[in-house]
Design an enzyme around this catalytic site. Structure first.
Site, PDB file in Angstrom:
ATOM      1  N   GLU A  17      23.748  10.190   8.019  1.00  0.00           N
ATOM      2  CA  GLU A  17      22.621   9.773   6.783  1.00  0.00           C
ATOM      3  C   GLU A  17      22.610   8.106   7.362  1.00  0.00           C
ATOM      4  OE1 GLU A  17      26.587  10.049   4.600  1.00  0.00           O
ATOM      5  OE2 GLU A  17      25.752  11.382   6.303  1.00  0.00           O
TER       6      GLU A  17
ATOM      7  N   ASN B  55      23.723  17.409  -0.647  1.00  0.00           N
ATOM      8  CA  ASN B  55      24.257  18.695  -0.035  1.00  0.00           C
ATOM      9  C   ASN B  55      25.092  19.616  -1.008  1.00  0.00           C
ATOM     10  OD1 ASN B  55      22.923  18.097   2.469  1.00  0.00           O
ATOM     11  ND2 ASN B  55      24.547  16.889   3.040  1.00  0.00           N
TER      12      ASN B  55
ATOM     13  N   ASP C 148       5.005  32.897  65.662  1.00  0.00           N
ATOM     14  CA  ASP C 148       3.999  33.492  66.704  1.00  0.00           C
ATOM     15  C   ASP C 148       4.603  34.137  67.809  1.00  0.00           C
ATOM     16  OD1 ASP C 148       1.899  33.380  68.805  1.00  0.00           O
ATOM     17  OD2 ASP C 148       1.153  31.726  67.580  1.00  0.00           O
TER      18      ASP C 148
END
Length: 445
Positions: free
Chosen positions: A377, A342, A9
């Site tokens: 696994e 795999n 201000d």
């Protein structure tokens, strides 16, 4: 941590008066006399709230717009202390990003209530943003695609006849569904009359208080915040004119915003849109947090719980079993000859086998049983309220069921696994020792 307010201000008297009021409410106040000084201060340190009064080198609206363009203050609450209180001036301030507009001079009670409400909402938003950022940094969540359906806006008013024209104007200004509702219809959506609003809770509620019954009508606010269904709905209250203490009480009771009863439809529409945007942002952040927490305890390949979730959960199962005097069984399982899958068919085939075994385990066990993937696994199963012989029968049945179907990618290949079972009574109630014992029995199998 102290809440710091930056007071901007150009008039020294205004700064002194406001600083005394804010310091008495335990805020730390920094001051700036111009827009340039304010911008320099926020670059050094981000305040909790910014209050903007009259300026010499820029308009308050321009400063607000510039603050919103900075990363540090893009989400910071900004309050404009307006000397001009016309509808056009308020709309311009809101469009520039002001969080709130207050008259200058302002009712002390209303000012402090506004600050409390703004800080309450801002701190919740920042906490959600911080958690969202953490989850993204950990790779636990991704930004969702944006496609927002029209929001549901509920308008609650005792005197509905006077709202007909304004409601018609609002419907022309907002791309959302607007419905006049009673408090009963908000709290009990299934009891809404035929032709009324949809059963879901409104995203935003606009509550018009009657001047003669405002004290009683605003008691709906704590009920809204106390109920899970309406806790996060945005709430705009239209309060009677010249009711500073009433507006302050409304904010402290949980309203997100308050405006005079004669506020223009254009300004109401703008305030509602801001609440809709805030509600959607908060919903997205809460959803991201939930998804991040879920991802943190879930195995991404199989969808089963992971070790991080399983081990503390076993402790809770053990505590409950001890309290109720019931047994429970722990099983550790491992796929047989998984390396050959795999090697012969590739890792994609191995992933398919793991996912399929996880599905068959879930499908053949009870909802109360814990199934988790704890290694490559290796799987962990916990059977509450189950003795050793019963556990053996259950696992043998699951092994048989799991081996029934073959895989298309590997003619004749069947999912087979070995398992080891242990009871907590064998290890003196120690769950870690029980898992280790089941693991040793697995390798023996």
């Amino acid at each position: 941590m102290a809440r710091q307010i930056l007071l901007v201000d150009a008039v020294a008297t205004n700064r002194i008066v406001l600083k005394v009021k804010l310091a008495a409410a335990f805020y730390e106040v920094e001051q700036a006399v111009s827009a340039a000084e304010a911008l320099e201060q926020v670059r050094r340190k981000t305040p909790s709230v910014i209050l903007i009064g009259g300026l010499g080198d820029a308009s308050p609206v321009d400063l607000c717009r510039r603050l919103r363009s900075l990363a540090a203050t893009a989400h910071c609450p900004i309050v404009l202390m307006a000397s001009e209180n016309s509808a056009d001036a308020r709309i311009a301030a809101l469009e520039a990003g002001a969080s709130s507009i207050l008259d200058q001079p302002c009712c002390d009670t209303l000012l402090l209530a506004r600050l409390r409400a703004l800080l309450r909402g801002h701190e919740t938003e920042m906490e959600l943003r911080m958690r969202d950022g953490t989850h993204r940094a950990l790779g636990l969540s991704e930004p969702a695609a944006r496609f927002d359906l029209p929001a549901r806006i509920g308008i609650i008013a005792e005197e509905r006849r006077g709202l007909a024209g304004r409601l018609r104007d609002l419907r022309g200004l907002l791309p959302h569904r607007l419905d006049l509702m009673s408090p009963r219809e908000v709290f009990h959506p299934l009891n809404r009359p035929p032709g009324g609003p949809a059963g879901a809770t409104p995203d935003v509620l606009v509550i018009a208080l009657d001047a003669g019954k405002a004290d009683a009508e605003m008691q709906i606010l704590p009920d809204l915040r106390a109920r899970a269904a309406t806790r996060y709905a945005g709430v705009l209250v239209l309060a009677p004119e010249n009711a500073g203490p009433l507006a302050a009480a409304v904010l402290d009771l949980g309203a997100d915003d308050v405006a005079p009863a004669d506020t223009s439809p254009a300004e109401i529409a703008l305030r509602v849109e801001r609440l809709v945007a805030r509600k959607r942002m908060a919903d997205r952040l809460r959803s991201t947090v939930r998804e991040g927490l879920r991802a943190a305890v879930t195995d991404p390949l199989t969808g089963l719980f992971n070790r991080r979730y399983a081990l503390p959960h076993i402790t809770r199962i053990s505590e409950r079993a001890t309290r109720l005097g019931r047994p429970f069984a722990v099983m550790v399982a491992d796929l047989d000859h998984f390396k050959k899958v795999n090697d012969n068919f590739g890792h994609a085939a191995g992933d398919a086998v793991l996912s399929e075994l996880a599905r068959r385990l879930r499908d053949n066990l009870r909802a109360v049983d814990l199934v988790a993937r704890i290694g490559g696994e290796e799987f962990l199963v916990v059977l509450p309220a189950t003795g050793l012989e019963e556990a053996r029968l259950i696992i043998e049945r699951v092994r048989t069921e799991a081996a029934q179907e073959v895989f298309d990618f590997a003619p004749g290949y069947r999912v087979r696994f070995s398992a080891g079972i242990a009871m907590p009574g064998e290890t003196g109630g120690l769950t870690d020792a029980c898992i280790r014992l089941a693991d040793r029995r697995l390798y023996a199998a």
